[in-house]
Design a protein around this motif. Structure first.
Motif, PDB file in Angstrom:
ATOM      1  N   GLY A 260       0.806  -1.203   0.000  1.00  0.00           N
ATOM      2  CA  GLY A 260       0.000   0.000   0.000  1.00  0.00           C
ATOM      3  C   GLY A 260       0.845   1.261   0.000  1.00  0.00           C
ATOM      4  O   GLY A 260       2.046   1.232  -0.266  1.00  0.00           O
ATOM      5  N   LYS A 261       0.224   2.394   0.317  1.00  0.00           N
ATOM      6  CA  LYS A 261       0.893   3.686   0.297  1.00  0.00           C
ATOM      7  C   LYS A 261       1.241   4.103   1.720  1.00  0.00           C
ATOM      8  O   LYS A 261       0.355   4.197   2.574  1.00  0.00           O
ATOM      9  CB  LYS A 261      -0.009   4.733  -0.353  1.00  0.00           C
ATOM     10  N   ASN A 262       2.506   4.349   1.978  1.00  0.00           N
ATOM     11  CA  ASN A 262       2.948   4.766   3.301  1.00  0.00           C
ATOM     12  C   ASN A 262       4.293   5.481   3.186  1.00  0.00           C
ATOM     13  O   ASN A 262       4.865   5.575   2.096  1.00  0.00           O
ATOM     14  CB  ASN A 262       3.037   3.565   4.254  1.00  0.00           C
ATOM     15  N   ARG A 263       4.819   5.971   4.289  1.00  0.00           N
ATOM     16  CA  ARG A 263       6.044   6.772   4.295  1.00  0.00           C
ATOM     17  C   ARG A 263       7.248   5.999   3.760  1.00  0.00           C
ATOM     18  O   ARG A 263       8.222   6.604   3.303  1.00  0.00           O
ATOM     19  CB  ARG A 263       6.334   7.257   5.718  1.00  0.00           C
TER      20      ARG A 263
ATOM     21  N   VAL B 102      -1.325  -5.060 -21.373  1.00  0.00           N
ATOM     22  CA  VAL B 102      -1.844  -4.679 -20.066  1.00  0.00           C
ATOM     23  C   VAL B 102      -1.648  -3.173 -19.894  1.00  0.00           C
ATOM     24  O   VAL B 102      -0.942  -2.528 -20.664  1.00  0.00           O
ATOM     25  CB  VAL B 102      -1.134  -5.443 -18.925  1.00  0.00           C
ATOM     26  N   SER B 103      -2.265  -2.625 -18.881  1.00  0.00           N
ATOM     27  CA  SER B 103      -2.067  -1.210 -18.576  1.00  0.00           C
ATOM     28  C   SER B 103      -0.604  -0.943 -18.239  1.00  0.00           C
ATOM     29  O   SER B 103       0.053  -1.765 -17.594  1.00  0.00           O
ATOM     30  CB  SER B 103      -2.953  -0.795 -17.398  1.00  0.00           C
ATOM     31  N   SER B 104      -0.083   0.191 -18.662  1.00  0.00           N
ATOM     32  CA  SER B 104       1.301   0.552 -18.352  1.00  0.00           C
ATOM     33  C   SER B 104       1.423   1.284 -17.027  1.00  0.00           C
ATOM     34  O   SER B 104       2.529   1.631 -16.607  1.00  0.00           O
ATOM     35  CB  SER B 104       1.859   1.443 -19.468  1.00  0.00           C
ATOM     36  N   ILE B 105       0.301   1.510 -16.339  1.00  0.00           N
ATOM     37  CA  ILE B 105       0.291   2.309 -15.116  1.00  0.00           C
ATOM     38  C   ILE B 105       0.273   1.408 -13.884  1.00  0.00           C
ATOM     39  O   ILE B 105      -0.640   0.605 -13.688  1.00  0.00           O
ATOM     40  CB  ILE B 105      -0.927   3.254 -15.086  1.00  0.00           C
ATOM     41  N   CYS B 106       1.293   1.533 -13.050  1.00  0.00           N
ATOM     42  CA  CYS B 106       1.360   0.756 -11.810  1.00  0.00           C
ATOM     43  C   CYS B 106       0.210   1.168 -10.894  1.00  0.00           C
ATOM     44  O   CYS B 106       0.019   2.365 -10.640  1.00  0.00           O
ATOM     45  CB  CYS B 106       2.699   0.987 -11.123  1.00  0.00           C
ATOM     46  N   PRO B 107      -0.574   0.219 -10.371  1.00  0.00           N
ATOM     47  CA  PRO B 107      -1.720   0.562  -9.535  1.00  0.00           C
ATOM     48  C   PRO B 107      -1.337   1.103  -8.160  1.00  0.00           C
ATOM     49  O   PRO B 107      -2.199   1.590  -7.433  1.00  0.00           O
ATOM     50  CB  PRO B 107      -2.477  -0.771  -9.414  1.00  0.00           C
ATOM     51  N   HIS B 108      -0.055   1.019  -7.806  1.00  0.00           N
ATOM     52  CA  HIS B 108       0.365   1.499  -6.495  1.00  0.00           C
ATOM     53  C   HIS B 108       0.252   3.016  -6.389  1.00  0.00           C
ATOM     54  O   HIS B 108      -0.506   3.545  -5.586  1.00  0.00           O
ATOM     55  CB  HIS B 108       1.799   1.043  -6.200  1.00  0.00           C
ATOM     56  N   MET B 109       1.000   3.742  -7.255  1.00  0.00           N
ATOM     57  CA  MET B 109       0.961   5.203  -7.203  1.00  0.00           C
ATOM     58  C   MET B 109       0.987   5.852  -8.582  1.00  0.00           C
ATOM     59  O   MET B 109       1.299   7.031  -8.716  1.00  0.00           O
ATOM     60  CB  MET B 109       2.107   5.744  -6.343  1.00  0.00           C
ATOM     61  N   GLY B 110       0.719   5.070  -9.631  1.00  0.00           N
ATOM     62  CA  GLY B 110       0.528   5.652 -10.942  1.00  0.00           C
ATOM     63  C   GLY B 110       1.765   5.855 -11.787  1.00  0.00           C
ATOM     64  O   GLY B 110       1.708   6.541 -12.806  1.00  0.00           O
TER      65      GLY B 110
ATOM     66  N   LYS C 100      -0.159 -10.042 -13.824  1.00  0.00           N
ATOM     67  CA  LYS C 100      -0.268 -10.610 -12.482  1.00  0.00           C
ATOM     68  C   LYS C 100       0.807 -10.033 -11.580  1.00  0.00           C
ATOM     69  O   LYS C 100       1.966  -9.928 -11.956  1.00  0.00           O
ATOM     70  CB  LYS C 100      -0.142 -12.129 -12.545  1.00  0.00           C
ATOM     71  N   LEU C 101       0.418  -9.663 -10.360  1.00  0.00           N
ATOM     72  CA  LEU C 101       1.349  -9.071  -9.403  1.00  0.00           C
ATOM     73  C   LEU C 101       2.388 -10.088  -8.951  1.00  0.00           C
ATOM     74  O   LEU C 101       2.056 -11.197  -8.524  1.00  0.00           O
ATOM     75  CB  LEU C 101       0.584  -8.540  -8.189  1.00  0.00           C
ATOM     76  N   LEU C 102       3.673  -9.720  -9.041  1.00  0.00           N
ATOM     77  CA  LEU C 102       4.775 -10.558  -8.589  1.00  0.00           C
ATOM     78  C   LEU C 102       5.407 -10.030  -7.312  1.00  0.00           C
ATOM     79  O   LEU C 102       5.938 -10.796  -6.520  1.00  0.00           O
ATOM     80  CB  LEU C 102       5.854 -10.646  -9.679  1.00  0.00           C
ATOM     81  N   ASN C 103       5.394  -8.711  -7.128  1.00  0.00           N
ATOM     82  CA  ASN C 103       6.121  -8.099  -6.019  1.00  0.00           C
ATOM     83  C   ASN C 103       5.434  -6.788  -5.643  1.00  0.00           C
ATOM     84  O   ASN C 103       5.076  -5.995  -6.525  1.00  0.00           O
ATOM     85  CB  ASN C 103       7.568  -7.810  -6.456  1.00  0.00           C
ATOM     86  N   GLY C 104       5.208  -6.559  -4.328  1.00  0.00           N
ATOM     87  CA  GLY C 104       4.621  -5.322  -3.841  1.00  0.00           C
ATOM     88  C   GLY C 104       5.587  -4.164  -3.945  1.00  0.00           C
ATOM     89  O   GLY C 104       6.681  -4.330  -4.477  1.00  0.00           O
TER      90      GLY C 104
END
Length: 325
Positions: free
Chosen positions: A58-61, A276-284, A310-314
Motif C-alpha cells: 500500500g501507500k505509506n512513508r 496490459v495497462s502501463s500504469i502501476c496501480p500502487h501510485m501511478g 499478475k502481481l509478482l512483487n509489492g
C-alpha cells in the motif's frame, strides 16, 4: 537453508500455519482489528500484524524511505573442490560477491553483482553478460548451470526499519534489509516479540521505523525521491516516441501509445501480443520492461508484474489491468 528450514519447523511446532501461492488483495484496519483478504478468498482477522515483506504494501512513508534494487547472480559448476567453502565480496562500486556451495561430491560457485535501481536499466541481459565475463576472468569452471536476478530494498540511512509502524500501535514492519536478509531477519525475531510485550531495547530504538536521522538520510532520500518523481513524469513523455505495435519483436516488451492510450505490450514466441495497462496501480508510475526476467517493473517503488499483469512483487496489492485486443 538448514537455518531457515529449522526456523520453519519451529514455527509450525509452535502452532504457526504456512499459506503459500496466494497474496493479500485487501487490507482493513478499524477499531484495533485488522482484516485481511487473500487471493483465494480467505478472510483473516487479527489484533496485531507483522509485515515481514520487502516493503510494506500500500501507500505509506516507506515508499520514500526505502528504494528497490536488483542484483544479478549466476552459478557455475567447478572443475575441482575449492580450498574452503568461503564467502567473499570485493570493494568495487557496485560491488560483486562470491560464495562456494557443495552438493555431494559436486562443487559450485555462486557469483553476483552489477546491482542497479529497479527499472533504471533497459538492457538487463547485459548484466548477465558482464557477470559471466567477470567469472571467466577469475575462475575455472565446467559450465554455467543457472542464472537469475532478485530484488531487495535499501533504506535511506543504511539500516533496516524493524518495529512498530509509526502512528499504528498494532502494526509491525521489517523492511529495508539491503542484502542482509538473514542477519536482519534474525534481529527482527528479537525486536518484535519484545515490542509485542511492551518492552523496548537499545536495538529496537536503533532500528525503529519512527526514527528520524535527517543528516544521515537526506542525500539518499532526496536522490531516491527525485528518481521516482523523474520516472513518474518523464516516462509519460517518452512513450510518445512509440506509436505502433507492429515493430515489437518476439519475446520483446515495450510501452506503446495507441489510439490515444498507452499500454505495456509483450509479444511471445508464437507472435501473440499480451497487452496490459502501463500504469502501476500502487501510485501511478509507468512500468518498465525487464528483458532478463520477462516482467514489467515499476521504477518508482519496485512493484513487479508478469506479462499478463499478475502481481509478482509489492508494494502494489493488485495487478496491471488486462487490455482486450
Amino acid at each position: 537453508m538448514k537455518y531457515l528450514l529449522g526456523i520453519l519447523d519451529a514455527f509450525r511446532k509452535g502452532g504457526g500455519a504456512i499459506l503459500t501461492n496466494q497474496s493479500i488483495v485487501d487490507y482493513q484496519h478499524h477499531d484495533d482489528k485488522i482484516t485481511l483478504k487473500t487471493s483465494d478468498r480467505h478472510i483473516f482477522t487479527a489484533k496485531n500484524i507483522v509485515w515481514a515483506t520487502h516493503i510494506p504494501p500500500g501507500k505509506n512513508r516507506f515508499d520514500l524511505l526505502v528504494a528497490p534494487y536488483r542484483s544479478y547472480v549466476l552459478t557455475v559448476k567447478l572443475l575441482q573442490e575449492p580450498q574452503m567453502l568461503a564467502q567473499t565480496a570485493d570493494l568495487y562500486d557496485p560491488y560483486h560477491y562470491f560464495r562456494y556451495h557443495s552438493d555431494g561430491d559436486k562443487y559450485y560457485l555462486i557469483a553476483g553483482g552489477f546491482d542497479h535501481k529497479t527499472g533504471d536499466e533497459k538492457d538487463t541481459e547485459q548484466h548477465f553478460v558482464d557477470l559471466k565475463a567477470l567469472v571467466d576472468k577469475q575462475f575455472q569452471y565446467e559450465e554455467v548451470v543457472a542464472q537469475w536476478s532478485s530484488q531487495y530494498y535499501v533504506s535511506a540511512d543504511g539500516l533496516p526499519f524493524i518495529g512498530r509502524m509509526p502512528s499504528e500501535h498494532n502494526i509491525y514492519i521489517a523492511t529495508g534489509y539491503g542484502g542482509n536478509g538473514m542477519t536482519f531477519g534474525s534481529m527482527a525475531s528479537l525486536i518484535i516479540p519484545d515490542l509485542l510485550q511492551g518492552k523496548e531495547t537499545p536495538l529496537s530504538k536503533l532500528l525503529s521505523p519512527a526514527r528520524i536521522k535527517p543528516i544521515a538520510s537526506a542525500k539518499s532520500l532526496l536522490s531516491e525521491g527525485w528518481s521516482a518523481a523523474q520516472h513518474f513524469v518523464m516516462d509519460k513523455f517518452a512513450i510518445d516516441k512509440i506509436n505502433e505495435f507492429k515493430d515489437i519483436h518476439p519475446e520483446e516488451g515495450r510501452i506503446v501509445n495507441y489510439d490515444g492510450k498507452t499500454f505495456a505490450a509483450y509479444r511471445d514466441k508464437q507472435g501473440a501480443l499480451h497487452c496490459v495497462s502501463s500504469i502501476c496501480p500502487h501510485m501511478g508510475c509507468t512500468v518498465s520492461w525487464n528483458a532478463s526476467e520477462r516482467s514489467w517493473d515499476c521504477p518508482c517503488h519496485g512493484s513487479r508484474f508478469d506479462i499478463d499483469g499478475k502481481l509478482l512483487n509489492g508494494p502494489a496489492i493488485s495487478g496491471l489491468l488486462r487490455v482486450n485486443k
